[in-house]
Design a protein around this motif. Structure first.
Motif, PDB file in Angstrom:
ATOM      1  N   HIS A 198       0.803  -1.221   0.000  1.00 44.06           N
ATOM      2  CA  HIS A 198       0.000   0.000   0.000  1.00 44.06           C
ATOM      3  C   HIS A 198       0.839   1.276   0.000  1.00 44.06           C
ATOM      4  CE1 HIS A 198      -3.897  -1.845   0.278  1.00 44.06           C
ATOM      5  NE2 HIS A 198      -3.617  -2.480   1.406  1.00 44.06           N
ATOM      6  N   LEU A 199       2.153   1.153   0.114  1.00 44.35           N
ATOM      7  CA  LEU A 199       2.984   2.347   0.225  1.00 44.35           C
ATOM      8  C   LEU A 199       2.850   3.234  -1.016  1.00 44.35           C
ATOM      9  CD1 LEU A 199       6.318   0.918   1.699  1.00 44.35           C
ATOM     10  CD2 LEU A 199       4.765   2.516   2.836  1.00 44.35           C
ATOM     11  N   PRO A 200       2.647   4.537  -0.824  1.00 51.31           N
ATOM     12  CA  PRO A 200       2.661   5.454  -1.962  1.00 51.31           C
ATOM     13  C   PRO A 200       4.107   5.749  -2.382  1.00 51.31           C
ATOM     14  CG  PRO A 200       2.347   6.689   0.049  1.00 51.31           C
ATOM     15  CD  PRO A 200       2.383   5.232   0.448  1.00 51.31           C
ATOM     16  N   HIS A 201       4.267   6.501  -3.447  1.00 52.79           N
ATOM     17  CA  HIS A 201       5.601   6.880  -3.908  1.00 52.79           C
ATOM     18  C   HIS A 201       5.950   8.312  -3.520  1.00 52.79           C
ATOM     19  CE1 HIS A 201       6.489   3.233  -6.270  1.00 52.79           C
ATOM     20  NE2 HIS A 201       5.184   3.198  -6.475  1.00 52.79           N
ATOM     21  N   HIS A 202       5.122   8.917  -2.717  1.00 54.43           N
ATOM     22  CA  HIS A 202       5.345  10.296  -2.301  1.00 54.43           C
ATOM     23  C   HIS A 202       4.679  10.509  -0.939  1.00 54.43           C
ATOM     24  CE1 HIS A 202       1.096  11.133  -3.208  1.00 54.43           C
ATOM     25  NE2 HIS A 202       1.297  10.387  -4.290  1.00 54.43           N
ATOM     26  N   ASP A 203       4.991  11.603  -0.285  1.00 51.56           N
ATOM     27  CA  ASP A 203       4.364  11.966   1.000  1.00 51.56           C
ATOM     28  C   ASP A 203       4.453  10.842   2.025  1.00 51.56           C
ATOM     29  OD1 ASP A 203       3.610  14.449  -0.041  1.00 51.56           O
ATOM     30  OD2 ASP A 203       1.724  13.651  -0.820  1.00 51.56           O
ATOM     31  N   LEU A 204       5.617  10.219   2.129  1.00 51.40           N
ATOM     32  CA  LEU A 204       5.751   9.068   3.030  1.00 51.40           C
ATOM     33  C   LEU A 204       5.612   9.460   4.497  1.00 51.40           C
ATOM     34  CD1 LEU A 204       6.124   6.143   2.104  1.00 51.40           C
ATOM     35  CD2 LEU A 204       6.878   7.752   0.365  1.00 51.40           C
ATOM     36  N   ALA A 205       6.106  10.634   4.860  1.00 55.96           N
ATOM     37  CA  ALA A 205       5.981  11.051   6.260  1.00 55.96           C
ATOM     38  C   ALA A 205       4.522  11.220   6.636  1.00 55.96           C
ATOM     39  CB  ALA A 205       6.751  12.355   6.488  1.00 55.96           C
ATOM     40  N   ASP A 206       3.750  11.913   5.798  1.00 54.84           N
ATOM     41  CA  ASP A 206       2.333  12.118   6.092  1.00 54.84           C
ATOM     42  C   ASP A 206       1.566  10.803   6.026  1.00 54.84           C
ATOM     43  OD1 ASP A 206       2.666  14.804   6.486  1.00 54.84           O
ATOM     44  OD2 ASP A 206       2.010  15.388   4.488  1.00 54.84           O
ATOM     45  N   TYR A 207       1.907   9.937   5.084  1.00 58.58           N
ATOM     46  CA  TYR A 207       1.214   8.654   4.969  1.00 58.58           C
ATOM     47  C   TYR A 207       1.441   7.804   6.219  1.00 58.58           C
ATOM     48  CZ  TYR A 207      -0.025   3.985   3.366  1.00 58.58           C
ATOM     49  OH  TYR A 207      -0.573   2.729   3.262  1.00 58.58           O
ATOM     50  N   THR A 208       2.675   7.799   6.716  1.00 53.48           N
ATOM     51  CA  THR A 208       2.979   7.035   7.925  1.00 53.48           C
ATOM     52  C   THR A 208       2.174   7.547   9.101  1.00 53.48           C
ATOM     53  OG1 THR A 208       5.211   6.586   7.108  1.00 53.48           O
ATOM     54  CG2 THR A 208       4.835   6.322   9.480  1.00 53.48           C
ATOM     55  N   GLN A 209       2.141   8.878   9.258  1.00 49.56           N
ATOM     56  CA  GLN A 209       1.358   9.465  10.341  1.00 49.56           C
ATOM     57  C   GLN A 209      -0.124   9.198  10.156  1.00 49.56           C
ATOM     58  OE1 GLN A 209       2.781  11.211  13.123  1.00 49.56           O
ATOM     59  NE2 GLN A 209       0.713  10.772  13.867  1.00 49.56           N
ATOM     60  N   ALA A 210      -0.590   9.227   8.903  1.00 55.11           N
ATOM     61  CA  ALA A 210      -2.011   9.020   8.622  1.00 55.11           C
ATOM     62  C   ALA A 210      -2.476   7.644   9.081  1.00 55.11           C
ATOM     63  CB  ALA A 210      -2.276   9.187   7.128  1.00 55.11           C
ATOM     64  N   GLN A 211      -1.656   6.626   8.859  1.00 54.51           N
ATOM     65  CA  GLN A 211      -2.033   5.278   9.290  1.00 54.51           C
ATOM     66  C   GLN A 211      -2.211   5.216  10.802  1.00 54.51           C
ATOM     67  OE1 GLN A 211       0.281   1.990   7.040  1.00 54.51           O
ATOM     68  NE2 GLN A 211       1.591   3.794   6.962  1.00 54.51           N
ATOM     69  N   MET A 212      -1.246   5.801  11.518  1.00 55.97           N
ATOM     70  CA  MET A 212      -1.320   5.767  12.979  1.00 55.97           C
ATOM     71  C   MET A 212      -2.515   6.576  13.477  1.00 55.97           C
ATOM     72  SD  MET A 212       2.709   5.937  14.088  1.00 55.97           S
ATOM     73  CE  MET A 212       3.158   7.381  13.120  1.00 55.97           C
ATOM     74  N   ASP A 213      -2.754   7.730  12.841  1.00 54.99           N
ATOM     75  CA  ASP A 213      -3.878   8.573  13.257  1.00 54.99           C
ATOM     76  C   ASP A 213      -5.210   7.899  13.001  1.00 54.99           C
ATOM     77  OD1 ASP A 213      -2.042  10.445  13.977  1.00 54.99           O
ATOM     78  OD2 ASP A 213      -2.534  11.901  12.426  1.00 54.99           O
ATOM     79  N   LEU A 214      -5.344   7.250  11.857  1.00 52.96           N
ATOM     80  CA  LEU A 214      -6.610   6.589  11.543  1.00 52.96           C
ATOM     81  C   LEU A 214      -6.905   5.487  12.550  1.00 52.96           C
ATOM     82  CD1 LEU A 214      -8.852   6.589   9.240  1.00 52.96           C
ATOM     83  CD2 LEU A 214      -7.752   4.463   8.498  1.00 52.96           C
ATOM     84  N   GLY A 215      -5.885   4.686  12.862  1.00 53.07           N
ATOM     85  CA  GLY A 215      -6.085   3.614  13.832  1.00 53.07           C
ATOM     86  C   GLY A 215      -6.389   4.123  15.224  1.00 53.07           C
ATOM     87  N   ALA A 216      -5.805   5.257  15.585  1.00 52.58           N
ATOM     88  CA  ALA A 216      -5.985   5.786  16.940  1.00 52.58           C
ATOM     89  C   ALA A 216      -7.307   6.516  17.114  1.00 52.58           C
ATOM     90  CB  ALA A 216      -4.830   6.722  17.289  1.00 52.58           C
ATOM     91  N   THR A 217      -7.779   7.187  16.058  1.00 52.70           N
ATOM     92  CA  THR A 217      -8.940   8.070  16.220  1.00 52.70           C
ATOM     93  C   THR A 217     -10.208   7.585  15.530  1.00 52.70           C
ATOM     94  OG1 THR A 217      -8.370   9.412  14.263  1.00 52.70           O
ATOM     95  CG2 THR A 217      -7.376  10.052  16.372  1.00 52.70           C
ATOM     96  N   VAL A 218     -10.085   6.715  14.524  1.00 50.62           N
ATOM     97  CA  VAL A 218     -11.271   6.255  13.780  1.00 50.62           C
ATOM     98  C   VAL A 218     -11.408   4.737  13.846  1.00 50.62           C
ATOM     99  CG1 VAL A 218     -12.387   6.136  11.515  1.00 50.62           C
ATOM    100  CG2 VAL A 218     -11.241   8.248  12.229  1.00 50.62           C
ATOM    101  N   CYS A 219     -10.386   4.037  13.406  1.00 52.97           N
ATOM    102  CA  CYS A 219     -10.433   2.564  13.400  1.00 52.97           C
ATOM    103  C   CYS A 219      -9.960   2.043  14.756  1.00 52.97           C
ATOM    104  CB  CYS A 219      -9.558   2.018  12.270  1.00 52.97           C
ATOM    105  SG  CYS A 219      -9.796   0.260  11.936  1.00 52.97           S
ATOM    106  N   ALA A 220     -10.654   2.493  15.787  1.00 58.10           N
ATOM    107  CA  ALA A 220     -10.249   2.187  17.156  1.00 58.10           C
ATOM    108  C   ALA A 220     -10.509   0.717  17.498  1.00 58.10           C
ATOM    109  CB  ALA A 220     -11.002   3.081  18.129  1.00 58.10           C
ATOM    110  N   ARG A 221      -9.867   0.277  18.581  1.00 56.49           N
ATOM    111  CA  ARG A 221     -10.009  -1.123  18.993  1.00 56.49           C
ATOM    112  C   ARG A 221     -11.465  -1.469  19.293  1.00 56.49           C
ATOM    113  NH1 ARG A 221      -6.547  -0.841  22.515  1.00 56.49           N
ATOM    114  NH2 ARG A 221      -4.778  -1.773  21.459  1.00 56.49           N
ATOM    115  N   SER A 222     -12.137  -0.622  20.052  1.00 51.72           N
ATOM    116  CA  SER A 222     -13.554  -0.841  20.324  1.00 51.72           C
ATOM    117  C   SER A 222     -14.340   0.356  19.797  1.00 51.72           C
ATOM    118  CB  SER A 222     -13.789  -1.008  21.832  1.00 51.72           C
ATOM    119  OG  SER A 222     -13.391   0.153  22.541  1.00 51.72           O
ATOM    120  N   LYS A 223     -15.541   0.099  19.347  1.00 57.22           N
ATOM    121  CA  LYS A 223     -16.428   1.119  18.798  1.00 57.22           C
ATOM    122  C   LYS A 223     -15.771   1.960  17.694  1.00 57.22           C
ATOM    123  CE  LYS A 223     -19.063   1.506  23.100  1.00 57.22           C
ATOM    124  NZ  LYS A 223     -19.534   2.406  24.195  1.00 57.22           N
TER     125      LYS A 223
END
Length: 349
Positions: free
Chosen positions: A172-197
């Protein structure tokens, strides 16, 4: 197969609008600051890490400063974050970088993996965020996002499943914006795709998510197989002299709370008399039993019965190497286990 570009583009678009852009390690996003934040964020939430991170970099602003600092200072700055091997590995890795890499973190995967405490995901995060290089990460948040998106209904800790998740993360890695993409994955898991609910209606990946389509977000990823947590017991010995100083001793270099200062203990298999005999103090009164408490580690519970002696008479010479008396003002900068610090700060008058 989901389209890799679509996955990354949707994630980057979401991050521009909803991601976290004001975290202290992002400004500036140097290799040292990224490395420190990634290590602190292992097993610890962002809300807790922010304060510790700022305090740490204020005291030790760069890698050479960390390498030159006494271990006691590093552990003191870490005190309360737990998993103290992370701090010891940071210190050792910094010293190795000074010795072998001119005081800088290596900018290669192989060089980073050769340092204590840096695994594949942490190395990938450093290379992607600090250097913009095309490397994947696989922390807990990313595992959860990928497992749900691809409908992987097995425990992610299994070696075969982890290998599959790494392959997917790299695909899934893009060829650009790697810093933002890396942060985006962590942010999505922490704030939207949370462990519960999980907040699936707000997720940019919802249309391609297998777990959402099949109504399986509550069971994917599969939880770690549960085992009964063992319970151990100990007595912590709080000895105070007439000036209010408390006796502490250095923990061994390996094991729980390694190299931290802590209270002397009398574990269940050690008699109280034997434990007291080895301490540099004379006790002329009975122990005062304080409120017991339980501290939970990752692999066992520790039931603690604190015993307090007031106005102990300090021996002329300190007993074993690594034992010392500390006043209340001297406790603050010490590396102390969190439950010991709480116990000492709450002692009744």
């Amino acid at each position: 197969m989901k389209a890799e570009a679509s996955f990354a583009q949707r994630l980057l678009h979401w991050h521009r609008q909803h991601g976290r852009h004001d975290l202290p390690w992002q400004h500036p996003r140097t290799p040292y600051r990224v490395w420190l934040s990634e290590v602190m964020l292992q097993q610890t939430q962002v809300s807790t890490v922010v304060g510790y991170f700022q305090r740490f970099v204020d005291a030790l602003p760069d890698l050479p400063a960390l390498a030159a600092a006494p271990l006691d200072q590093v552990l003191g700055l870490w005190s309360g974050l737990g998993y103290y091997s992370r701090a010891r590995n940071l210190h050792r890795a910094a010293q190795r970088c000074v010795e072998c890499h001119a005081g800088e973190l290596p900018a290669t995967l192989e060089g980073l993996l050769d340092l204590p405490g840096i695994g594949r995901s942490t190395a990938g995060a450093i290379l992607a965020q600090a250097h913009g290089l095309r490397f994947a990460i696989l922390d807990g948040n990313v595992r959860r996002v990928l497992a749900r998106y691809h409908g992987i209904a097995e425990w992610p800790g299994l070696p075969a499943v982890e290998k599959q998740l790494w392959q997917l993360a790299e695909s899934h890695l893009p060829h650009h914006d790697l810093a933002d993409y890396t942060q985006a994955q962590m942010d999505l898991g922490a704030t939207v795709c949370a462990r519960s609910k999980p907040r699936c209606l707000l997720c940019p990946l919802q249309s391609g998510c297998t777990a959402y389509a099949q109504g399986l977000t509550a069971v994917i990823p599969v939880a770690r197989p549960r085992t009964e947590t063992p319970v151990r017991a100990t007595r912590m010995l709080v000895l105070q002299d007439a000036a209010g100083r408390v006796l502490l001793q250095r923990r061994p270099p390996t094991g729980v709370w390694a190299e931290l200062w802590s209270l002397p203990e009398a574990p269940a298999e050690t008699s109280l008399e034997t434990a007291l005999a080895g301490l540099p103090a004379k006790l002329d009164c009975q122990a005062e039993a304080l409120a017991p408490f339980r501290h939970t580690f990752s692999h066992y519970h520790l039931d603690v019965q604190p015993l307090r002696w007031r106005k102990a008479v300090a021996a002329t010479a300190v007993g074993e190497t690594g034992q010392a008396w500390f006043s209340a003002s001297e406790l603050e900068p010490l590396g102390l286990p969190a439950p010991v610090r709480r116990l000492l700060s709450s002692l009744p008058d």
